[in-house]
Design a protein around this motif. Structure first.
Motif, PDB file in Angstrom:
ATOM      1  N   ALA A   1       8.342   5.524   6.402  1.00  0.00           N
ATOM      2  CA  ALA A   1       7.856   6.580   7.296  1.00  0.00           C
ATOM      3  C   ALA A   1       7.745   7.880   6.507  1.00  0.00           C
ATOM      4  N   VAL A   2       6.525   8.378   6.361  1.00  0.00           N
ATOM      5  CA  VAL A   2       6.297   9.590   5.561  1.00  0.00           C
ATOM      6  C   VAL A   2       6.483  10.817   6.456  1.00  0.00           C
ATOM      7  N   SER A   3       7.589  11.518   6.213  1.00  0.00           N
ATOM      8  CA  SER A   3       7.994  12.609   7.116  1.00  0.00           C
ATOM      9  C   SER A   3       7.694  13.987   6.553  1.00  0.00           C
ATOM     10  N   LYS A   4       6.907  14.068   5.488  1.00  0.00           N
ATOM     11  CA  LYS A   4       6.612  15.385   4.893  1.00  0.00           C
ATOM     12  C   LYS A   4       6.041  16.347   5.940  1.00  0.00           C
ATOM     13  N   LEU A   5       6.515  17.564   5.904  1.00  0.00           N
ATOM     14  CA  LEU A   5       6.087  18.644   6.790  1.00  0.00           C
ATOM     15  C   LEU A   5       6.458  18.430   8.266  1.00  0.00           C
TER      16      LEU A   5
ATOM     17  N   GLU B   1       9.383  11.616   1.410  1.00  0.00           N
ATOM     18  CA  GLU B   1       9.082  13.052   1.329  1.00  0.00           C
ATOM     19  C   GLU B   1       8.281  13.343   0.066  1.00  0.00           C
ATOM     20  N   ASN B   2       7.333  14.286   0.155  1.00  0.00           N
ATOM     21  CA  ASN B   2       6.499  14.629  -0.999  1.00  0.00           C
ATOM     22  C   ASN B   2       7.064  15.748  -1.854  1.00  0.00           C
ATOM     23  N   TYR B   3       7.782  16.678  -1.216  1.00  0.00           N
ATOM     24  CA  TYR B   3       8.190  17.887  -1.919  1.00  0.00           C
ATOM     25  C   TYR B   3       9.689  17.863  -2.126  1.00  0.00           C
TER      26      TYR B   3
ATOM     27  N   ALA C   1      11.182   9.527  -2.605  1.00  0.00           N
ATOM     28  CA  ALA C   1      10.340  10.647  -3.030  1.00  0.00           C
ATOM     29  C   ALA C   1       8.984  10.061  -3.395  1.00  0.00           C
ATOM     30  N   ILE C   2       7.912  10.626  -2.824  1.00  0.00           N
ATOM     31  CA  ILE C   2       6.602   9.994  -3.018  1.00  0.00           C
ATOM     32  C   ILE C   2       5.564  10.926  -3.627  1.00  0.00           C
ATOM     33  N   GLY C   3       5.948  12.170  -3.902  1.00  0.00           N
ATOM     34  CA  GLY C   3       4.967  13.127  -4.430  1.00  0.00           C
ATOM     35  C   GLY C   3       5.188  13.414  -5.900  1.00  0.00           C
TER      36      GLY C   3
ATOM     37  N   LEU D   1       4.183  -0.774  -8.747  1.00  0.00           N
ATOM     38  CA  LEU D   1       3.101   0.197  -8.905  1.00  0.00           C
ATOM     39  C   LEU D   1       2.754   0.796  -7.541  1.00  0.00           C
ATOM     40  N   MET D   2       2.280   2.037  -7.584  1.00  0.00           N
ATOM     41  CA  MET D   2       1.853   2.740  -6.377  1.00  0.00           C
ATOM     42  C   MET D   2       0.453   3.285  -6.603  1.00  0.00           C
ATOM     43  N   ALA D   3      -0.340   3.350  -5.533  1.00  0.00           N
ATOM     44  CA  ALA D   3      -1.646   3.999  -5.640  1.00  0.00           C
ATOM     45  C   ALA D   3      -2.050   4.589  -4.300  1.00  0.00           C
ATOM     46  N   MET D   4      -2.876   5.611  -4.398  1.00  0.00           N
ATOM     47  CA  MET D   4      -3.437   6.288  -3.226  1.00  0.00           C
ATOM     48  C   MET D   4      -4.930   6.438  -3.503  1.00  0.00           C
ATOM     49  N   PRO D   5      -5.748   5.472  -3.064  1.00  0.00           N
ATOM     50  CA  PRO D   5      -7.177   5.544  -3.376  1.00  0.00           C
ATOM     51  C   PRO D   5      -7.850   6.743  -2.712  1.00  0.00           C
TER      52      PRO D   5
ATOM     53  N   GLY E   1      -1.223   1.795   0.665  1.00  0.00           N
ATOM     54  CA  GLY E   1      -1.689   1.893   2.042  1.00  0.00           C
ATOM     55  C   GLY E   1      -0.989   2.989   2.820  1.00  0.00           C
ATOM     56  N   SER E   2      -1.788   3.789   3.537  1.00  0.00           N
ATOM     57  CA  SER E   2      -1.243   4.796   4.449  1.00  0.00           C
ATOM     58  C   SER E   2      -1.910   4.573   5.809  1.00  0.00           C
ATOM     59  N   THR E   3      -1.823   5.547   6.694  1.00  0.00           N
ATOM     60  CA  THR E   3      -2.245   5.330   8.082  1.00  0.00           C
ATOM     61  C   THR E   3      -3.585   4.608   8.206  1.00  0.00           C
ATOM     62  N   HIS E   4      -4.597   5.038   7.464  1.00  0.00           N
ATOM     63  CA  HIS E   4      -5.940   4.515   7.742  1.00  0.00           C
ATOM     64  C   HIS E   4      -6.218   3.161   7.085  1.00  0.00           C
TER      65      HIS E   4
ATOM     66  N   VAL F   1       4.317   0.005   2.725  1.00  0.00           N
ATOM     67  CA  VAL F   1       3.227   0.842   3.213  1.00  0.00           C
ATOM     68  C   VAL F   1       3.813   2.197   3.581  1.00  0.00           C
ATOM     69  N   ARG F   2       3.093   3.256   3.230  1.00  0.00           N
ATOM     70  CA  ARG F   2       3.586   4.624   3.419  1.00  0.00           C
ATOM     71  C   ARG F   2       2.811   5.272   4.563  1.00  0.00           C
ATOM     72  N   VAL F   3       3.423   5.339   5.729  1.00  0.00           N
ATOM     73  CA  VAL F   3       2.697   5.741   6.930  1.00  0.00           C
ATOM     74  C   VAL F   3       3.289   7.036   7.505  1.00  0.00           C
ATOM     75  N   GLY F   4       2.452   8.056   7.618  1.00  0.00           N
ATOM     76  CA  GLY F   4       2.885   9.329   8.191  1.00  0.00           C
ATOM     77  C   GLY F   4       2.272   9.566   9.564  1.00  0.00           C
ATOM     78  N   THR F   5       0.979   9.876   9.570  1.00  0.00           N
ATOM     79  CA  THR F   5       0.290  10.312  10.787  1.00  0.00           C
ATOM     80  C   THR F   5       0.436   9.332  11.954  1.00  0.00           C
ATOM     81  N   ALA F   6       0.318   8.047  11.697  1.00  0.00           N
ATOM     82  CA  ALA F   6       0.395   7.070  12.790  1.00  0.00           C
ATOM     83  C   ALA F   6       1.776   7.054  13.439  1.00  0.00           C
TER      84      ALA F   6
ATOM     85  N   SER G   1      -0.275  14.226  13.752  1.00  0.00           N
ATOM     86  CA  SER G   1      -0.792  14.996  12.610  1.00  0.00           C
ATOM     87  C   SER G   1       0.252  16.016  12.167  1.00  0.00           C
ATOM     88  N   ARG G   2       0.169  16.364  10.880  1.00  0.00           N
ATOM     89  CA  ARG G   2       1.163  17.260  10.309  1.00  0.00           C
ATOM     90  C   ARG G   2       0.897  18.697  10.721  1.00  0.00           C
ATOM     91  N   PRO G   3       1.979  19.470  10.984  1.00  0.00           N
ATOM     92  CA  PRO G   3       1.780  20.864  11.399  1.00  0.00           C
ATOM     93  C   PRO G   3       1.170  21.708  10.276  1.00  0.00           C
TER      94      PRO G   3
HETATM   95  C1  PLP Z   1       1.070  12.055   3.060  1.00  0.00           C
HETATM   96  C2  PLP Z   1       1.132  10.812   2.279  1.00  0.00           C
HETATM   97  C3  PLP Z   1       1.109   9.558   2.910  1.00  0.00           C
HETATM   98  C4  PLP Z   1       0.942   9.377   4.409  1.00  0.00           C
HETATM   99  O1  PLP Z   1      -0.368   9.615   4.809  1.00  0.00           O
HETATM  100  P1  PLP Z   1      -0.812   9.378   6.341  1.00  0.00           P
HETATM  101  O2  PLP Z   1      -2.280   9.387   6.276  1.00  0.00           O
HETATM  102  O3  PLP Z   1      -0.259  10.520   7.143  1.00  0.00           O
HETATM  103  O4  PLP Z   1      -0.258   8.079   6.772  1.00  0.00           O
HETATM  104  C5  PLP Z   1       1.242   8.429   2.109  1.00  0.00           C
HETATM  105  N1  PLP Z   1       1.376   8.519   0.773  1.00  0.00           N
HETATM  106  C6  PLP Z   1       1.401   9.701   0.133  1.00  0.00           C
HETATM  107  C7  PLP Z   1       1.547   9.729  -1.335  1.00  0.00           C
HETATM  108  C8  PLP Z   1       1.272  10.881   0.869  1.00  0.00           C
HETATM  109  O5  PLP Z   1       1.275  12.049   0.220  1.00  0.00           O
END
Ligand code: PLP
Length: 220
Positions: free
Chosen positions: A32-36, A55-57, A78-80, A158-162, A193-196, A209-214, A218-220
Motif C-alpha cells: 500500500a503506497v501511502s506517500k502524501l 513511502e517515497n520520501y 522505501a520506494i522512491g 527488480l522494480m520498474a515503473m513504465p 504495477g501500480s493502480t492502473h 504490486v505497489r498500489v496507492g490511489t486505488a 487521490s493524493r492531497p
Molecule cells: C506513487 C507510486 C506508486 C503508486 O501509484 P498509484 O498510481 O497511486 O497506485 C507506485 N510506485 C511508485 C514508485 C510510486 O512513486
C-alpha cells in the motif's frame, strides 16, 4: 468507498488477476503506497489487515514511522529515489528498498544497516526515460554484482515503473522485459504495477504490486 472497502476491492482484483494468470492466490503481495497520505489513513488500512506500506520520501517515512510506532508487524518499504544523506532513515526503518539505482547509495545503506539485511530491488529504467530514476537494462547486471557483495543488503529482485499510458496494456512489454531480465539474473521478486496496471503486472509475474490511489483515493 471506505478504505476497508477499497482494500477488499483491490485484494479481489489481485485474486482475479492471479486466477486469470493461473497463479496461486497469495503469490502476489500488496504494497500500500501511502506517500502524501496522513498517518491516520495508514492506521485505518492497518486496522483492516494491511501490513506492508510504501513511502517515497525518506523524511516522510521517518515521520510516519514515528507516528505509527505503536502498530506491531507494520512493515515499511522505501520506494522512491534516495539521496545519500537520507539513506540513514531507510537503513534504520525500512525492511525493503525498491529503488536502488546507484552503488554509492547501496554502499551507504549497507554501512548504516544493522540487524537483518535490507531487502533491495534494483530499479530498471525500462523505457530509457531521462526524467526517471532507475538504471538502463544493460547496467542492471554490473550493479547487481556490486550489491551482492555488500554485507547488509539482500538483493531480492527488480522494480520498474513504465511510462504512464492511458492503456494498461502498454505496460505489458516493459513488465515482460523486466521479468525476463530477473530470471536471467536469478532474482525471484518483481515489484511491478501500480493502480492502473497492476492486473497486467500480475499476469507478467509481479510478486509485489505497489498500489496507492486505488486504496487511499487521490493524493492531497
Ligand atoms: C506513487 C507510486 C506508486 C503508486 O501509484 P498509484 O498510481 O497511486 O497506485 C507506485 N510506485 C511508485 C514508485 C510510486 O512513486
Amino acid at each position: 468507498m471506505s478504505p476497508e472497502e477499497s482494500l477488499a476491492e483491490v485484494r479481489g482484483q489481485i485474486d482475479a488477476a492471479c486466477a486469470q494468470a493461473g497463479r496461486a492466490p497469495g503469490s502476489v503481495n500488496l504494497l500500500a503506497v501511502s506517500k502524501l497520505q496522513p498517518a491516520e489513513a495508514v492506521r485505518r488500512l492497518y486496522a483492516a489487515g494491511q501490513r506492508h506500506f510504501g513511502e517515497n520520501y525518506a523524511q516522510e517515512l521517518r515521520d510516519k514511522a514515528a507516528a505509527l510506532a505503536d502498530l506491531p508487524g507494520l512493515v515499511w518499504h522505501a520506494i522512491g529515489p534516495l539521496q545519500a544523506n537520507k539513506a540513514k532513515y531507510v537503513a534504520k526503518l525500512a525492511a525493503y528498498f525498491h529503488a536502488l539505482d546507484r552503488v554509492e547509495i547501496a554502499a551507504e545503506l549497507s554501512r548504516r544497516r544493522a540487524g537483518e539485511p535490507l531487502r533491495c530491488f534494483v530499479e530498471v529504467n525500462v523505457a530509457g526515460e531521462s526524467s526517471k530514476s532507475g538504471v538502463a537494462p544493460e547496467a542492471v547486471e554490473p550493479l547487481a554484482e556490486k550489491v551482492r557483495a555488500l554485507p547488509n543488503l539482500a538483493l531480492v529482485g527488480l522494480m520498474a515503473m513504465p511510462p504512464l499510458e492511458a492503456e494498461a496494456e502498454a505496460s505489458r512489454p516493459h513488465f515482460r522485459a523486466v521479468a525476463s531480465l530477473a530470471r536471467r539474473l536469478g532474482l525471484a521478486e518483481l515489484s511491478l504495477g501500480s493502480t492502473h496496471d497492476f492486473a497486467v503486472a500480475i499476469e507478467e509475474g509481479a510478486t509485489w504490486v505497489r498500489v496507492g490511489t486505488a486504496l487511499f483515493g487521490s493524493r492531497p
